[in-house]
Design a protein around this motif. Structure first.
Motif: not given
Length: 307
Positions: A155-159, A238-242, A246-253, A260-268
């Motif tokens: 499977a491939v996950v992308l925004a 679909l995911v929420t903005d929040l 949060r996925a952006c912050e978790r991925f940074l950690h 960006e949040p656009a990428c964070g959508a896929a990470l969420a």
């Protein structure tokens, strides 16, 4: 020789541990311009350059504009980027850093794009942010690199924003004989033009974008995105903005990479193992994004978190 680089492909231990499966990251956030856009934009710019173009015009205050500016500087050609008034000061600084001429016009990308098209003279090439077969072919190189590395995802996950990355990844999957590998296409709830279009199998134009994930902010996706969904197993999520922030912050950690949040959508979606279906070997396209700052991410999260 290409303008984009072969980006790292890593197994994410934090994501794999969180989901109970193998999660592979294609780190296109590490492209010289900061996002996957350089793959398609670089290919388009090189193609137009070979045909005699001596100037590039773009209409993007985000990652596509940065990729055009980078490509132009590498090829020694002047670049004009028309951006809407909503473009951040940081994005304009990054464009100027690549020696691009920046023109601010209109309240939306559509207005900026209309002006950009009037600036294309005989010696210039217009580089669209997402709707161009040259872009899709360039983006498909991402899958070629995964195949050469010997990783075969199930499977491939992308925004999804305008659908250029989706179109390119599907092209790459098909030309590598992976027609059976499903794509999980993720949008934020306030920028879900692909999801709306998929539900009725015809293009839907949103009245407005209501998401902080501005890189996903195409009011209407490219027709090719729907064509891909008809020809390939593609599911919309679909995911929420929040959740994206949060996925952006978790991925940074977890990986010390800011996206960006656009990428964070896929990470969420990737962090939520329950939404990955039966797939056990999952490729996540970390598409990147150069215009967000860590301060912005924190401010967004604080603003979006319920009191």
């Amino acid at each position: 020789m290409t303008l984009h680089i072969n980006t790292p492909l890593l197994e994410s231990r934090p994501l794999s541990q969180a989901t109970g499966r193998r999660i592979w990251l294609k780190l296109d956030a590490l492209q010289p311009s900061g996002s996957f856009k350089l793959r398609g934009v670089g290919h388009a710019c090189e193609s137009h350059f070979a045909r005699g173009a001596r100037r590039f015009v773009s209409s993007s205050g985000g990652n596509a504009g940065l990729a055009v500016a980078y490509a132009g500087r590498q090829l020694g050609l002047p670049v004009t980027v028309v951006v809407p008034e909503t473009t951040s000061a940081h994005a304009k600084t990054l464009l100027a850093l690549e020696d691009a001429e920046v023109i601010v016009h209109g309240s939306s990308w559509h207005e900026a794009n209309a002006l950009a098209l009037t600036l294309v003279g005989e010696d210039a090439a217009f580089i669209h942010p997402f709707d161009d077969p040259l872009l899709w072919t360039g983006h498909a190189s991402l899958v070629d690199e995964v195949a050469k590395a010997g990783v075969v995802p199930d499977a491939v996950v992308l925004a999804v924003g305008g659908g250029g990355l989706l179109s390119g990844v599907v092209e790459g999957l098909q030309r590598n004989g992976w027609e059976h590998v499903p794509v999980l296409a993720v949008e934020t709830e306030g920028a879900a033009s692909f999801n709306a279009s998929l539900q009725i199998d015809t293009l839907v134009e949103l009245k407005q974008i209501e998401s902080i994930a501005t890189s996903l902010g195409a009011k209407r996706v490219a027709e090719q995105a729907l064509v891909c969904a008809r020809q390939h197993p593609v599911s919309s999520h679909l995911v929420t903005d929040l959740q994206a922030v949060r996925a952006c912050e978790r991925f940074l950690h977890d990986h010390r990479v800011l996206v960006e949040p656009a990428c964070g959508a896929a990470l969420a979606l990737a962090y939520d193992g329950q939404r990955l279906g039966e797939a056990q070997n999952v490729l996540v396209v970390v598409c990147g994004g150069a215009t967000a700052t860590s301060e912005q991410i924190v401010a967004w999260r604080e603003a979006l978190t319920p009191a």
